[in-house]
Motif scaffolding. Structure first.
Motif, PDB file in Angstrom:
ATOM      1  N   GLY A  55       0.814  -1.215   0.000  1.00 15.74           N
ATOM      2  CA  GLY A  55       0.000   0.000   0.000  1.00 15.74           C
ATOM      3  C   GLY A  55       0.840   1.253   0.000  1.00 15.74           C
ATOM      4  N   ASN A  56       1.845   1.299   0.866  1.00 19.28           N
ATOM      5  CA  ASN A  56       2.724   2.465   0.925  1.00 19.28           C
ATOM      6  C   ASN A  56       3.571   2.589  -0.337  1.00 19.28           C
ATOM      7  OD1 ASN A  56       1.811   3.206   3.476  1.00 19.28           O
ATOM      8  ND2 ASN A  56       3.354   1.978   4.526  1.00 19.28           N
ATOM      9  N   PHE A  57       3.971   1.454  -0.897  1.00 24.53           N
ATOM     10  CA  PHE A  57       4.752   1.478  -2.139  1.00 24.53           C
ATOM     11  C   PHE A  57       3.942   2.097  -3.269  1.00 24.53           C
ATOM     12  CE2 PHE A  57       6.140  -0.674  -6.110  1.00 24.53           C
ATOM     13  CZ  PHE A  57       7.468  -0.247  -6.133  1.00 24.53           C
ATOM     14  N   ILE A  58       2.694   1.726  -3.365  1.00 27.59           N
ATOM     15  CA  ILE A  58       1.831   2.239  -4.428  1.00 27.59           C
ATOM     16  C   ILE A  58       1.531   3.725  -4.211  1.00 27.59           C
ATOM     17  CG2 ILE A  58      -0.482   2.091  -5.431  1.00 27.59           C
ATOM     18  CD1 ILE A  58      -0.318  -0.959  -4.677  1.00 27.59           C
ATOM     19  N   SER A  59       1.098   4.081  -2.996  1.00 24.80           N
ATOM     20  CA  SER A  59       0.745   5.481  -2.736  1.00 24.80           C
ATOM     21  C   SER A  59       1.959   6.383  -2.786  1.00 24.80           C
ATOM     22  CB  SER A  59       0.047   5.608  -1.376  1.00 24.80           C
ATOM     23  OG  SER A  59       0.890   5.158  -0.322  1.00 24.80           O
ATOM     24  N   GLY A  60       3.152   5.814  -2.643  1.00 20.10           N
ATOM     25  CA  GLY A  60       4.378   6.596  -2.749  1.00 20.10           C
ATOM     26  C   GLY A  60       4.889   6.749  -4.169  1.00 20.10           C
ATOM     27  N   GLY A  61       4.103   6.310  -5.151  1.00 21.50           N
ATOM     28  CA  GLY A  61       4.488   6.485  -6.552  1.00 21.50           C
ATOM     29  C   GLY A  61       5.359   5.378  -7.109  1.00 21.50           C
ATOM     30  N   GLY A  62       5.435   4.246  -6.426  1.00 19.54           N
ATOM     31  CA  GLY A  62       6.339   3.173  -6.838  1.00 19.54           C
ATOM     32  C   GLY A  62       6.068   2.603  -8.211  1.00 19.54           C
ATOM     33  N   ILE A  63       4.784   2.630  -8.657  1.00 22.01           N
ATOM     34  CA  ILE A  63       4.455   2.067  -9.963  1.00 22.01           C
ATOM     35  C   ILE A  63       4.075   3.137 -10.980  1.00 22.01           C
ATOM     36  CG2 ILE A  63       3.743  -0.145  -8.986  1.00 22.01           C
ATOM     37  CD1 ILE A  63       0.805   0.765  -9.389  1.00 22.01           C
ATOM     38  N   SER A  64       4.269   4.379 -10.657  1.00 25.65           N
ATOM     39  CA  SER A  64       3.931   5.473 -11.564  1.00 25.65           C
ATOM     40  C   SER A  64       4.933   5.529 -12.712  1.00 25.65           C
ATOM     41  CB  SER A  64       3.942   6.806 -10.809  1.00 25.65           C
ATOM     42  OG  SER A  64       5.267   7.153 -10.446  1.00 25.65           O
ATOM     43  N   PRO A  65       4.647   6.286 -13.778  1.00 24.95           N
ATOM     44  CA  PRO A  65       5.594   6.393 -14.894  1.00 24.95           C
ATOM     45  C   PRO A  65       6.990   6.855 -14.485  1.00 24.95           C
ATOM     46  CG  PRO A  65       3.459   7.197 -15.576  1.00 24.95           C
ATOM     47  CD  PRO A  65       3.351   6.915 -14.095  1.00 24.95           C
ATOM     48  N   GLY A  66       7.095   7.548 -13.371  1.00 22.32           N
ATOM     49  CA  GLY A  66       8.407   7.967 -12.894  1.00 22.32           C
ATOM     50  C   GLY A  66       8.876   7.201 -11.675  1.00 22.32           C
ATOM     51  N   GLY A  67       8.220   6.065 -11.375  1.00 22.94           N
ATOM     52  CA  GLY A  67       8.491   5.341 -10.149  1.00 22.94           C
ATOM     53  C   GLY A  67       9.597   4.316 -10.251  1.00 22.94           C
ATOM     54  N   ARG A  68       9.805   3.608  -9.164  1.00 24.07           N
ATOM     55  CA  ARG A  68      10.849   2.593  -9.073  1.00 24.07           C
ATOM     56  C   ARG A  68      10.596   1.443 -10.034  1.00 24.07           C
ATOM     57  NH1 ARG A  68      12.691  -1.670  -9.504  1.00 24.07           N
ATOM     58  NH2 ARG A  68      13.547  -3.158  -8.008  1.00 24.07           N
TER      59      ARG A  68
END
Length: 390
Positions: free
Chosen positions: A312-325
């Motif tokens: 949950g924190n990984f996702i809300s922290g932008g982990g899978i966004s176009p600029g994410g990890r």
């Protein structure tokens, strides 16, 4: 010992083609098979005469399949294979076919394999029950109560939320990010950007999953061509090698699922990484089966990208966004681009496109590796591929 014997890097995916169809009323799935196989072979610079291996899974009603479905499709298309595979583990089946094809090529059973999938999941004109509705065996404890695919996934969602505190808005972020990728893909079924509020205000389908937590329903198809690395040099364009592979199965009905907060991608992923000699830290882009938002959340942890309970924190922290990890489902995935039934085929195709530098959506700069993970049934089976190199 078995994982050590997988012939890592010995075969390549040299052709890939995704049908542009998203709505195809009146089009038989076998016609789509024919179209996508022709497209994949043209992409590879090969013809039907070069094909001596064939794999497909077509047992769902909307795939027009029944017993001997692989035989029917091969006959329709005009393939006369010396090796055939119709392994059916749901949406993960196309990935399983790739692993089996690599092993068959290495064993000398065939040289060039076409793997295809097609379905009129949206337009199929006949009544079709949900899968896994047999009233014998484990089904007798669930079928009388009206369980469905989405209610089964909702059950796993509820358990994970209870155990690890995953919030609905964190789950909704997966759908939001999928739409961001789809927004860049002119082939995607839905491209308009959405917000977390849009997801949470969409109709509740099976608590706690809303409509926008669920994949789209489309018609479509796709095909890929697998051959040995040596023969790949003589094809039109070559393609990425199959570096790692693993598959695993768990249960048929949800009442037999040992732990609803994870999937057997724990096993298929570990085997894929072992055979490739890699770890999750080496992967920057992945195509992860997204039948529902919870499928992505559970897979990210099971594959080792995120510690248990922290997705949950990984996702809300932008982990899978176009600029994410970890950029995932760069074409928009099943949540926005297309999902005709077995999304695993389209995940493989998008991985090939990324590694070739030709994704119709967000194209990353010179990716060297791409992980693909498929999920079948009610979180019942998984298969994992790692592609890269040439």
């Amino acid at each position: 010992m078995a994982t050590e014997r997988f012939p890592s890097g010995s075969a390549s995916i040299v052709g890939a083609y995704e049908s542009p169809r998203r709505k195809a009323p009146g089009i038989h799935p076998y016609q789509i098979h024919s179209e996508v196989i022709a497209g994949a072979l043209a992409d590879a610079g090969l013809t039907l005469n070069d094909v001596d291996g064939f794999a497909t899974a077509a047992s769902f009603p909307s795939e027009a399949g029944w017993q001997l479905n692989a035989v029917e499709i091969a006959e329709y298309v005009g393939i006369n294979p010396s090796w055939v595979c119709s392994t059916d583990i749901g949406g993960a089946a196309p990935l399983s076919h790739v692993g089996n094809a690599v092993a068959a090529i290495q064993a000398g059973l065939c040289n060039t394999v076409v793997i295809s999938y097609a379905s009129s999941g949206r337009s199929w004109p006949l009544n079709a029950s949900d899968f896994n509705t047999g009233q014998t065996g484990p089904g007798e404890f669930e079928v009388p109560y009206g369980v469905s695919t989405i209610s089964a996934y909702a059950l796993a969602t509820t358990r994970y939320m209870h155990q690890y505190g995953l919030k609905p808005e964190q789950l909704a972020e997966i759908a939001v990010q999928a739409r961001r990728y789809a927004h860049m893909n002119p082939q995607a079924m839905y491209r308009d950007l959405i917000t977390i509020d849009d997801v949470l205000s969409s109709p509740m389908i099976s608590t706690p999953l809303h409509k926008l937590d669920c994949c789209v329903v489309s018609d479509s198809g796709g095909a890929i061509v697998v051959t040995s690395k040596a023969r790949a040099q003589d094809t039109h364009r070559g393609g990425p090698c199959v570096l790692g592979f693993g598959e695993a199965i768990s249960h048929g009905q949800m009442n037999q699922m040992r732990d609803m907060t994870t999937t057997v991608a724990e096993h298929s992923g570990r085997r894929a990484f072992q055979t490739a000699g890699l770890t999750p830290d080496d992967i920057r882009v992945a195509q992860i089966y997204d039948s529902f938002t919870i499928t992505v959340a559970l897979s990210l942890e099971a594959l080792g990208f995120v510690p248990k309970g922290e997705v949950g924190n990984f996702i809300s922290g932008g982990g899978i966004s176009p600029g994410g990890r970890l950029r995932i489902n760069t074409d928009g995935g099943g949540l926005s681009s297309n999902h005709a039934g077995r999304r695993g085929m389209f995940a493989i195709i998008e991985a090939v496109r990324q590694l070739r530098g030709e994704s119709p959506g967000l194209q990353l700069r010179s990716p060297e590796l791409c992980l693909v993970n498929g999920t079948g049934g009610w979180l019942s089976a998984t298969a994992t591929l790692i592609l890269g190199g040439k």
